[in-house]
Design a protein around this motif. Structure first.
Motif, PDB file in Angstrom:
ATOM      1  N   HIS A  83     -46.194 -31.825  85.216  1.00 32.13           N
ATOM      2  CA  HIS A  83     -46.491 -32.835  84.499  1.00 32.13           C
ATOM      3  C   HIS A  83     -45.449 -33.286  83.880  1.00 32.13           C
ATOM      4  CE1 HIS A  83     -49.315 -29.347  84.383  1.00 32.13           C
ATOM      5  NE2 HIS A  83     -50.282 -30.047  84.183  1.00 32.13           N
ATOM      6  N   ASN A  84     -44.432 -32.471  83.441  1.00 32.36           N
ATOM      7  CA  ASN A  84     -43.129 -32.989  82.694  1.00 32.36           C
ATOM      8  C   ASN A  84     -43.392 -34.065  81.796  1.00 32.36           C
ATOM      9  OD1 ASN A  84     -40.805 -31.729  84.049  1.00 32.36           O
ATOM     10  ND2 ASN A  84     -41.716 -32.603  86.118  1.00 32.36           N
ATOM     11  N   PRO A  85     -44.181 -33.824  80.482  1.00 33.91           N
ATOM     12  CA  PRO A  85     -44.204 -34.600  79.505  1.00 33.91           C
ATOM     13  C   PRO A  85     -43.015 -34.823  78.932  1.00 33.91           C
ATOM     14  CG  PRO A  85     -45.130 -32.718  78.881  1.00 33.91           C
ATOM     15  CD  PRO A  85     -44.893 -32.387  80.479  1.00 33.91           C
ATOM     16  N   MET A  86     -42.252 -35.858  78.411  1.00 33.07           N
ATOM     17  CA  MET A  86     -41.130 -36.083  77.943  1.00 33.07           C
ATOM     18  C   MET A  86     -40.610 -35.050  77.125  1.00 33.07           C
ATOM     19  SD  MET A  86     -39.958 -38.505  79.834  1.00 33.07           S
ATOM     20  CE  MET A  86     -38.227 -38.109  79.277  1.00 33.07           C
ATOM     21  N   GLU A  87     -41.761 -34.640  76.150  1.00 35.16           N
ATOM     22  CA  GLU A  87     -41.181 -33.592  75.083  1.00 35.16           C
ATOM     23  C   GLU A  87     -41.722 -32.195  75.826  1.00 35.16           C
ATOM     24  OE1 GLU A  87     -42.881 -31.969  70.767  1.00 35.16           O
ATOM     25  OE2 GLU A  87     -44.529 -32.757  72.411  1.00 35.16           O
ATOM     26  N   PRO A  88     -40.550 -31.315  75.894  1.00 34.47           N
ATOM     27  CA  PRO A  88     -40.653 -30.009  76.579  1.00 34.47           C
ATOM     28  C   PRO A  88     -41.586 -29.227  75.600  1.00 34.47           C
ATOM     29  CG  PRO A  88     -38.483 -30.563  76.700  1.00 34.47           C
ATOM     30  CD  PRO A  88     -39.154 -31.757  75.877  1.00 34.47           C
ATOM     31  N   HIS A  89     -42.431 -28.484  75.998  1.00 37.03           N
ATOM     32  CA  HIS A  89     -43.233 -27.616  75.234  1.00 37.03           C
ATOM     33  C   HIS A  89     -42.349 -27.018  74.102  1.00 37.03           C
ATOM     34  CE1 HIS A  89     -45.793 -28.325  78.445  1.00 37.03           C
ATOM     35  NE2 HIS A  89     -46.639 -27.666  78.225  1.00 37.03           N
ATOM     36  N   THR A  90     -42.865 -26.911  72.904  1.00 40.25           N
ATOM     37  CA  THR A  90     -41.989 -26.552  71.649  1.00 40.25           C
ATOM     38  C   THR A  90     -42.932 -25.800  70.804  1.00 40.25           C
ATOM     39  OG1 THR A  90     -40.434 -28.292  72.053  1.00 40.25           O
ATOM     40  CG2 THR A  90     -40.492 -27.263  69.920  1.00 40.25           C
ATOM     41  N   THR A  91     -42.541 -24.732  70.257  1.00 44.97           N
ATOM     42  CA  THR A  91     -42.996 -24.016  69.140  1.00 44.97           C
ATOM     43  C   THR A  91     -42.314 -23.800  68.018  1.00 44.97           C
ATOM     44  OG1 THR A  91     -44.535 -22.777  70.924  1.00 44.97           O
ATOM     45  CG2 THR A  91     -44.204 -21.746  68.584  1.00 44.97           C
ATOM     46  N   THR A  92     -42.394 -24.002  66.722  1.00 50.15           N
ATOM     47  CA  THR A  92     -41.675 -23.629  65.701  1.00 50.15           C
ATOM     48  C   THR A  92     -42.793 -22.824  64.835  1.00 50.15           C
ATOM     49  OG1 THR A  92     -40.534 -25.557  65.629  1.00 50.15           O
ATOM     50  CG2 THR A  92     -40.321 -24.236  63.673  1.00 50.15           C
ATOM     51  N   ALA A  93     -42.314 -21.418  64.723  1.00 48.88           N
ATOM     52  CA  ALA A  93     -43.326 -20.436  64.350  1.00 48.88           C
ATOM     53  C   ALA A  93     -42.662 -19.584  63.145  1.00 48.88           C
ATOM     54  CB  ALA A  93     -43.908 -19.307  65.317  1.00 48.88           C
ATOM     55  N   THR A  94     -43.596 -19.464  62.011  1.00 47.92           N
ATOM     56  CA  THR A  94     -43.132 -18.910  60.957  1.00 47.92           C
ATOM     57  C   THR A  94     -44.319 -17.787  60.714  1.00 47.92           C
ATOM     58  OG1 THR A  94     -42.175 -20.862  60.060  1.00 47.92           O
ATOM     59  CG2 THR A  94     -42.314 -18.845  58.477  1.00 47.92           C
ATOM     60  N   TRP A  95     -43.938 -16.491  60.460  1.00 47.63           N
ATOM     61  CA  TRP A  95     -44.714 -15.461  60.273  1.00 47.63           C
ATOM     62  C   TRP A  95     -44.394 -15.022  58.729  1.00 47.63           C
ATOM     63  CZ3 TRP A  95     -47.796 -12.835  64.013  1.00 47.63           C
ATOM     64  CH2 TRP A  95     -48.667 -11.673  63.547  1.00 47.63           C
ATOM     65  N   VAL A  96     -45.382 -15.017  57.762  1.00 40.73           N
ATOM     66  CA  VAL A  96     -45.035 -14.894  56.564  1.00 40.73           C
ATOM     67  C   VAL A  96     -46.214 -14.514  55.827  1.00 40.73           C
ATOM     68  CG1 VAL A  96     -45.366 -17.074  55.625  1.00 40.73           C
ATOM     69  CG2 VAL A  96     -44.019 -15.699  54.275  1.00 40.73           C
ATOM     70  N   ASP A  97     -46.180 -13.229  55.075  1.00 37.33           N
ATOM     71  CA  ASP A  97     -47.172 -12.584  54.229  1.00 37.33           C
ATOM     72  C   ASP A  97     -48.519 -12.309  55.047  1.00 37.33           C
ATOM     73  OD1 ASP A  97     -45.459 -12.404  52.285  1.00 37.33           O
ATOM     74  OD2 ASP A  97     -46.050 -14.347  51.391  1.00 37.33           O
ATOM     75  N   GLY A  98     -48.226 -11.899  56.325  1.00 39.70           N
ATOM     76  CA  GLY A  98     -49.555 -11.743  57.140  1.00 39.70           C
ATOM     77  C   GLY A  98     -50.383 -13.011  57.647  1.00 39.70           C
ATOM     78  N   ARG A  99     -49.494 -14.050  57.338  1.00 38.51           N
ATOM     79  CA  ARG A  99     -49.963 -15.346  58.073  1.00 38.51           C
ATOM     80  C   ARG A  99     -49.143 -16.187  59.029  1.00 38.51           C
ATOM     81  NH1 ARG A  99     -49.627 -20.399  55.347  1.00 38.51           N
ATOM     82  NH2 ARG A  99     -51.449 -21.857  55.583  1.00 38.51           N
ATOM     83  N   ALA A 133     -37.961 -24.427  72.020  1.00 42.23           N
ATOM     84  CA  ALA A 133     -38.083 -25.486  72.830  1.00 42.23           C
ATOM     85  C   ALA A 133     -37.749 -25.155  74.102  1.00 42.23           C
ATOM     86  CB  ALA A 133     -37.158 -26.467  72.348  1.00 42.23           C
ATOM     87  N   LEU A 134     -38.848 -25.498  75.062  1.00 42.19           N
ATOM     88  CA  LEU A 134     -38.323 -25.110  76.721  1.00 42.19           C
ATOM     89  C   LEU A 134     -37.331 -26.179  77.100  1.00 42.19           C
ATOM     90  CD1 LEU A 134     -41.013 -23.466  76.263  1.00 42.19           C
ATOM     91  CD2 LEU A 134     -41.548 -24.198  78.624  1.00 42.19           C
ATOM     92  N   GLY A 135     -36.406 -25.392  77.747  1.00 42.49           N
ATOM     93  CA  GLY A 135     -35.647 -26.411  78.450  1.00 42.49           C
ATOM     94  C   GLY A 135     -36.467 -27.066  79.741  1.00 42.49           C
ATOM     95  N   ARG A 136     -35.837 -28.125  80.376  1.00 44.81           N
ATOM     96  CA  ARG A 136     -36.657 -28.808  81.538  1.00 44.81           C
ATOM     97  C   ARG A 136     -36.687 -28.072  82.553  1.00 44.81           C
ATOM     98  NH1 ARG A 136     -39.981 -32.418  81.114  1.00 44.81           N
ATOM     99  NH2 ARG A 136     -39.133 -33.283  79.263  1.00 44.81           N
ATOM    100  N   ARG A 137     -35.767 -27.194  82.869  1.00 47.08           N
ATOM    101  CA  ARG A 137     -35.924 -26.297  84.331  1.00 47.08           C
ATOM    102  C   ARG A 137     -37.249 -25.388  83.949  1.00 47.08           C
ATOM    103  NH1 ARG A 137     -30.558 -24.751  87.435  1.00 47.08           N
ATOM    104  NH2 ARG A 137     -30.043 -26.949  88.289  1.00 47.08           N
ATOM    105  N   GLN A 138     -37.429 -24.863  82.679  1.00 44.85           N
ATOM    106  CA  GLN A 138     -38.388 -23.979  82.435  1.00 44.85           C
ATOM    107  C   GLN A 138     -39.872 -24.889  82.499  1.00 44.85           C
ATOM    108  OE1 GLN A 138     -36.771 -22.990  78.616  1.00 44.85           O
ATOM    109  NE2 GLN A 138     -35.728 -21.269  79.543  1.00 44.85           N
ATOM    110  N   MET A 139     -39.615 -25.984  82.375  1.00 45.32           N
ATOM    111  CA  MET A 139     -41.100 -26.797  82.481  1.00 45.32           C
ATOM    112  C   MET A 139     -41.322 -26.778  83.788  1.00 45.32           C
ATOM    113  SD  MET A 139     -41.632 -28.242  79.542  1.00 45.32           S
ATOM    114  CE  MET A 139     -42.851 -29.637  79.849  1.00 45.32           C
ATOM    115  N   PHE A 140     -40.797 -26.117  84.950  1.00 43.13           N
ATOM    116  CA  PHE A 140     -41.073 -26.124  86.415  1.00 43.13           C
ATOM    117  C   PHE A 140     -41.362 -24.569  86.617  1.00 43.13           C
ATOM    118  CE2 PHE A 140     -38.707 -29.749  86.181  1.00 43.13           C
ATOM    119  CZ  PHE A 140     -39.262 -30.722  87.199  1.00 43.13           C
TER     120      PHE A 140
END
Lengths: 693, 182, 335
Positions: free
Chosen positions: A179-195, A258-265
């Protein structure tokens, strides 16, 4: 049954988030800025199959700036989503190359990457199969990826083929594509107080929430204000799970992956390769007696996904004798997934090229051939069509394209050293509505706030839902404020299946009706109403789908075989276009995907290493600006009162369908060379001996 | 971790003093250190153009630029193109022509377009300039070639070319071709 | 990426001394190729010596009528130079056929010549590559070899191609490379600058550690060079490396080839000067048949590779078609 009156619908309202996007201030999943954000860099399997026997993290952990190194040894047992891809760091078995086997968390990206390279993973490698061999071990799957049966049929196709006066048998190959969307798959996650709070590049915040809640048994909030393209790849993949596993170890600190482009494959899915055997039998006057579409496709051994490449053949043309079948060849690769026009895009290449070959064999105009085989009802289930504009698309498109000005014989037009030709290819895509959304409308501060957890992945959901809401409430778009892209607003189904607008829009209309019923035209501040997605009362009564006739002009260089596409015209029958500007953009984009599929895209798996070897944008070409010349998307007037209150069929995927066939057919018309394998490149013509005048 | 090196850089008119790991790219310095996230990371290898910024007036790829090597330089991102008079004409044209969909490549496209228009005005030829010694006319073919270093997977190319064409010839409409959204 | 230190010397001689003193140091100029390789782990230098401020950025007339291009001249400025465009059109065309506007703004003249192959196996340290490590074999053989060499290869050896467009034009034009090394300055004819893989494919050029390219000299133009161009064939219409390319210069008088220069890209470990084809053509009629015969003679020694993932035998007819059509265009009505 009628569709809603349109005042805002049908107008070219500008994208609501436009100013943010053009200044770069729209925030994607990787654009959150928070103190203390840690960077994740994964360690990945470098073999396709095996068992991890040891992981040495000591050197990496000792590197200054490294906060933690995660492995399967210290990962918690995750809840079961039923998707093997979500079982991240749950054991020692390697199912595919690129699988995440460890991760480094560090203060800065440079350090995380350096440390990841210092983790030593010892693996007992097992034999693997990663190259697609259509003659290899194949099995009959229990169902296609879309839940449809793997096989279908009527009559006696083999006997009919033996008896048919004119027969075309040919095999068509489509490659693995990413697919290669221009934005590689990205997650910004925060685990705080059981949430758990996640900023995620996703096509569905609610489906992501549910998956993460199941995996981690925690309260989850998912945000996706803006998503940099998805095209089917932005479901929830292993990278998100890895990021959350990491976040869990550093409560209170955001973790970004944030995945690198190679990881998109190697980590977010792909369209699997197919080999399609087409058998068409017809009478001398071009009536199809038999249509058979037998597909062999790749799947992953550890995660089945069978591309429904023969699916649309079940509804395209009338024929008394018919068969579709799908067989799957399991490979030790990461899992395939939905990619724009899943099934329809590769399947239309096979069927529509075969139809072109049949037209040649019959010495019949390929448009006329299709018109003669237009079904009156759905050929397999017998349902009437809610609307079916294919013939009108063919005729209107041919007129606009100047089809009749071309001599039908191949190799007739040589202009400045380029062979020119034209071709047509058709396509369909089902019109769906997903259940499970809820829309809430609140009147506040003189505006109607319309909240639904939809995702705007570039298709324009924010804008079009505003238009739908305005018409449903009978107000101007300026009186509407749409809130989407978060699980903190009511549930929305995914942006997929070309069903987002239909699903969310139908829900918004239902909520608006309730709001008006309760409060009339002059609500008070704070009045609110909500509604769940209504069932379509016509489901099961009508066959509902979008149609297209794609026209291509192709030029092939007589000395070098270079192939270019000077002109594409797509004529669409897609019901009501809710926003002509945005709709045209999306359809044109889909058509360029078809061009890119036809001429450029191919993921080359090197089975010696189990990986896609052309795993970057230099090796995996997608169409560049210069590849795209004249691309026109037009549509017929089509009033379909059965699909949904808006009368709109989904347009996210129909744009790509049929384009590759149109281009291949045009290439044949230009040169006399029939190319049955994608992508079409200069070598196909150079080795034909047919190029030079 | 490497020893950091002090440097200064001006981004969208604002001067920053910082110390960077020599490995830090200009793109990462912008995004992770200065929190200027308008330049996007699409490939990090110079193969997509999403990270395009104007560096001392020329369009470059910030992902293949070491921050430390650009000490004292001036960077303009898509967010810094606006003036007191409003949005830059190229930015306006992208809005007017719906020259974007998901928007992720868009800041890079716009910086690239600003650079490309300037290059053409300075008479710099391209691969499709028929007469290398003649004048450069920024027609659609020229624009498409000059913008080909910016991939757009939504494939808004047709509209991107229209937007650049209009902006280049000074006739970019102020969103008047489309019904404006309040 | 492993840590490295960064140095920014003030003058070229200091840069050379600094680099020569550290066997693991690398020069940094435009960075467009080096940063890619740093991120991929293809190179792991201890130190980067930034020469972007010590190599000049001027293009000056030489006494013999040629031009001296400082190594620091950005590709885009070189292609835009009015003298280059008029007197050496193949040079301008070659640059413009490469990369993108952004990359051409960044890449330097010297750095362009020192680009490394875009072979996918070379760029992936998890696969064996004899160009990265002499002790390993070539993975492109039997692999994805569509972009690989057909000329100047040795059995079982490296089949990488040189990726530079500019270098192909310079080879056709007999440019000279000015080099400053630890032992002083010297001049290397461009035709001797790049190497065939031979027994050491890790080396792309004849440069030794510490050698810094300071300038490229173009000889005085000729009627053929004024009538030169660069033709690049690639899968994508722009922003793609060559399958095959050709820098061609041609002078025709009375229907006869007076002077011809042909250099090929995308076919060998170095830009390939088609001397056999040139010799065959000189004095012959400028016709398609003669063009075809000449390039066929050049390709006699070609050794394409077969591969289940895509071989490169198609490059034989592709080179032929590319060269013939380019010569035909340069001959104008003569062909």
């Amino acid at each position: 049954m009628t569709t809603m009156d349109a005042r805002s619908m049908g107008a070219s309202v500008r994208r609501i988030e436009g100013p943010d996007k053009v200044t770069g201030t729209a925030t994607y999943a990787g654009d959150t800025v928070a103190d203390g954000t840690l960077v994740l860099h994964p360690v990945q399997a470098t073999v396709a199959r095996g068992e991890i026997t040891a992981i040495d993290t000591a050197v990496a952990e000792a590197l200054p700036g490294v906060v933690a190194v995660l492995t399967h040894r210290d990962a918690p047992t995750l809840g079961d989503t039923g998707d093997p891809e979500h079982r991240v760091l749950q054991g020692t078995t390697i199912h595919h190359r690129g699988q995440f086997v460890a991760a480094v968390l560090a203060e800065h990206a440079e350090v995380a990457a350096e440390a990841a390279g210092l983790v030593v993973v010892t693996v007992d490698e097992a034999p693997s199969t990663t190259g697609f061999d259509p003659d290899g071990e194949a099995y009959a799957p229990s169902a296609l990826a879309n839940g449809q049966p793997a096989d279908s049929g009527a009559g006696d196709p083999d006997a009919a083929l033996a008896a048919a006066p004119v027969v075309v048998r040919a095999s068509y190959a489509t490659p693995m594509e990413h697919h290669n969307p221009m934005e590689p798959h990205t997650t910004t996650a925060t685990w705080v107080d059981g949430r758990l709070e996640v900023f995620e590049a996703t096509q569905g915040v609610e489906s992501s929430r549910q998956t993460l809640a199941t995996l981690f048994d925690v309260e989850v909030v998912v945000h996706a204000s803006h998503v940099g393209g998805g095209f089917g790849s932005k479901g929830l993949h292993a990278g998100t799970v890895l990021a959350v596993l990491a976040a869990r170890t550093v409560p209170g600190r955001p973790v970004r992956f944030a995945l690198g482009r190679r990881q998109m494959f190697e980590a977010v899915g792909y369209r699997p390769a197919t080999l399609q055997h087409l058998s068409l039998g017809a009478s001398h006057d071009g009536r199809l007696e038999v249509v058979a579409h037998d597909v062999v496709g790749a799947t992953a051994r550890y995660k089945e996904f069978v591309e429904p490449a023969g699916g649309s053949t079940r509804s395209m043309y009338a024929a008394p004798h018919r068969r579709t079948s799908h067989r799957a060849v399991p490979l030790d690769l990461d899992g395939p997934t939905y990619m724009r026009g899943p099934g329809e895009a590769p399947g239309s290449f096979g069927l529509e090229c075969a139809m072109d070959e049949l037209a040649v064999a019959l010495d019949l105009d390929p448009i006329e051939l299709r018109v003669r085989n237009e079904p009156e009802v759905h050929p397999e289930n017998g349902l009437p069509f809610s609307s079916r504009g294919l013939v009108e698309c063919l005729r209107t498109g041919a007129e606009r394209f100047g089809w009749s000005s071309w001599d039908r014989a191949p190799r007739r037009r040589l202009v400045d050293g380029w062979w020119h030709g034209v071709g047509v290819g058709c396509g369909t895509f089902p019109t769906l509505r997903f259940p499970g959304s809820t829309a809430e409308i609140t009147f506040t501060g003189g505006r109607y706030v319309v909240a639904i957890g939809a995702a705007d992945i570039g298709q324009g959901a924010r804008t079009v839902l505003t238009q739908i809401a305005a018409d449903a409430l009978g107000v101007d778009v300026t009186a509407i404020a749409v809130e989407i892209g978060s699980t903190q607003v009511p549930v929305g189904s995914i942006a997929g299946g070309s069903a987002g607008t239909a699903s969310w829009g139908s829900t918004v209309v239902e909520a608006a009706d309730r709001f008006r019923d309760k409060y009339g035209e002059n609500p008070d501040d704070g009045d609110h109403a909500d509604a769940a997605t209504p069932d379509n009362p016509w489901a099961g009564e009508y066959a509902m789908a979008a149609y297209v006739a794609q026209f291509a002009e192709v030029a092939v260089h007589a000395d070098t075989g270079e192939i270019r596409v000077p002109r594409l015209l797509g004529m669409f029958g897609v019901g009501r276009i809710l926003n002509p500007t945005l709709g045209r953009s999306q359809l044109q984009g889909g058509m360029v995907w078809g061009l890119s599929m036809a001429l450029h895209e191919e993921s080359v798996v090197d089975p010696r290493f189990g990986e896609v070897i052309n795993h970057d944008f230099a090796g995996y070409h997608v169409a560049s600006n210069a590849d795209v010349r004249r691309v026109e998307a037009e549509w017929i007037d089509e009033d379909d009162p059965y699909v949904n209150p808006m009368g709109a069929k989904g347009i996210g995927e129909i744009g790509i369908v049929g384009v590759a066939a149109a281009i291949a057919n045009a290439a044949y018309h230009a040169t006399g060379v029939r190319v049955r394998s994608l992508p079409i490149t200069c070598d196909d013509f150079l080795t034909s001996g047919l190029l030079s005048p | 971790m490497s020893t950091t090196i002090p440097m200064s850089i001006t981004v969208d008119g604002e001067r920053h003093d910082l110390a960077v790991d020599p490995r830090t790219t200009l793109l990462d310095a912008l995004r992770e250190r200065l929190r200027v996230t308008t330049a996007k990371k699409g490939c990090d290898h110079g193969q997509c153009g999403a990270c395009t910024v104007l560096l001392d007036g020329r369009r470059v790829l910030s992902c293949l630029t070491l921050a430390v090597a650009k000490d004292g330089s001036h960077v303009v991102t898509a967010d810094g193109l606006a003036t007191d008079d409003g949005l830059h004409p190229v930015t306006e044209a992208f809005l007017a022509y719906d020259a974007y969909q998901c928007g992720f490549c868009t800041p890079g496209q716009i910086c690239s377009a600003v650079g490309a228009i300037d290059e053409a005005r300075r008479g710099m030829p391209s691969a499709v300039t028929a007469d290398l010694t003649g004048e450069v006319t920024l027609d659609r073919t020229e624009i498409a070639e000059r913008m080909s270093g910016n991939l757009c997977r939504c494939a808004a190319y047709v509209n991107i070319v229209s937007a650049v064409e209009d902006a280049a010839h000074g006739t970019a409409p102020r969103s008047s071709t489309l019904e404006a959204q309040a | 990426m492993k840590p490295f230190t960064y140095a920014r010397p003030a003058v070229a001689s200091e840069a050379v001394t600094t680099l020569a003193a550290d066997p693991d140091a690398r020069f940094l100029a435009g960075g467009t190729n080096l940063l890619d390789h740093l991120k991929l782990g293809v190179v792991e230098p201890s130190q980067l010596v930034d020469v972007s401020r010590v190599t000049g950025t001027a293009i000056e007339e030489l006494a013999d009528g040629g031009l001296r291009i400082d190594a620091g001249v950005p590709n885009s400025d070189l292609a835009a130079d009015a003298r280059v465009r008029e007197r050496y059109p193949a040079v301008a065309a070659a640059i413009l056929a490469g990369a993108s506007g952004q990359l051409r703004n960044m890449a330097s003249t010297g750095g362009n010549l020192l680009q490394r192959t875009r072979c996918a196996y070379f760029a992936d340290p998890t696969t064996p590559c004899t160009k990265r490590d002499l002790s390993q074999g070539c993975s492109a053989r039997g692999g994805w070899a569509r972009y690989h060499a057909v000329l100047g290869t040795a059995a079982d050896g490296c089949i990488a191609t040189h990726p530079s467009d500019l270098a192909v034009a310079l080879v056709a034009l007999d440019a000279q490379v000015q080099v400053l090394g630890p032992d002083g300055a010297r001049t290397i004819p461009i035709g001797e600058f790049h190497r065939l893989p031979g027994d050491d494919p890790t080396r792309d050029t004849v440069l030794a550690h510490g050698d810094l390219v300071t300038a490229v000299d173009l000889p005085a133009t000729t009627p053929a060079v004024r009538n030169s161009t660069y033709r690049k064939v690639r899968d994508r219409a722009s922003y793609a490396f060559a399958l095959v390319s050709a820098a061609v210069a041609l002078e025709v008088a009375d229907g006869t080839v007076v002077d011809v220069r042909i250099a090929l890209g995308g076919v060998a470990h170095k830009p390939w000067r088609a001397t056999t084809a040139e010799a065959t053509l000189r004095g012959r009629p400028a016709t398609d048949d003669e063009f075809r015969a000449a390039i066929a003679a050049e390709l006699d020694a070609a050794a394409p590779v077969d591969s289940p993932l895509g071989g490169n035998a198609f490059k034989i007819p592709l080179v032929t078609g590319t060269v013939v059509s380019t010569l035909r265009a340069l001959a104008g009505g003569a062909a």
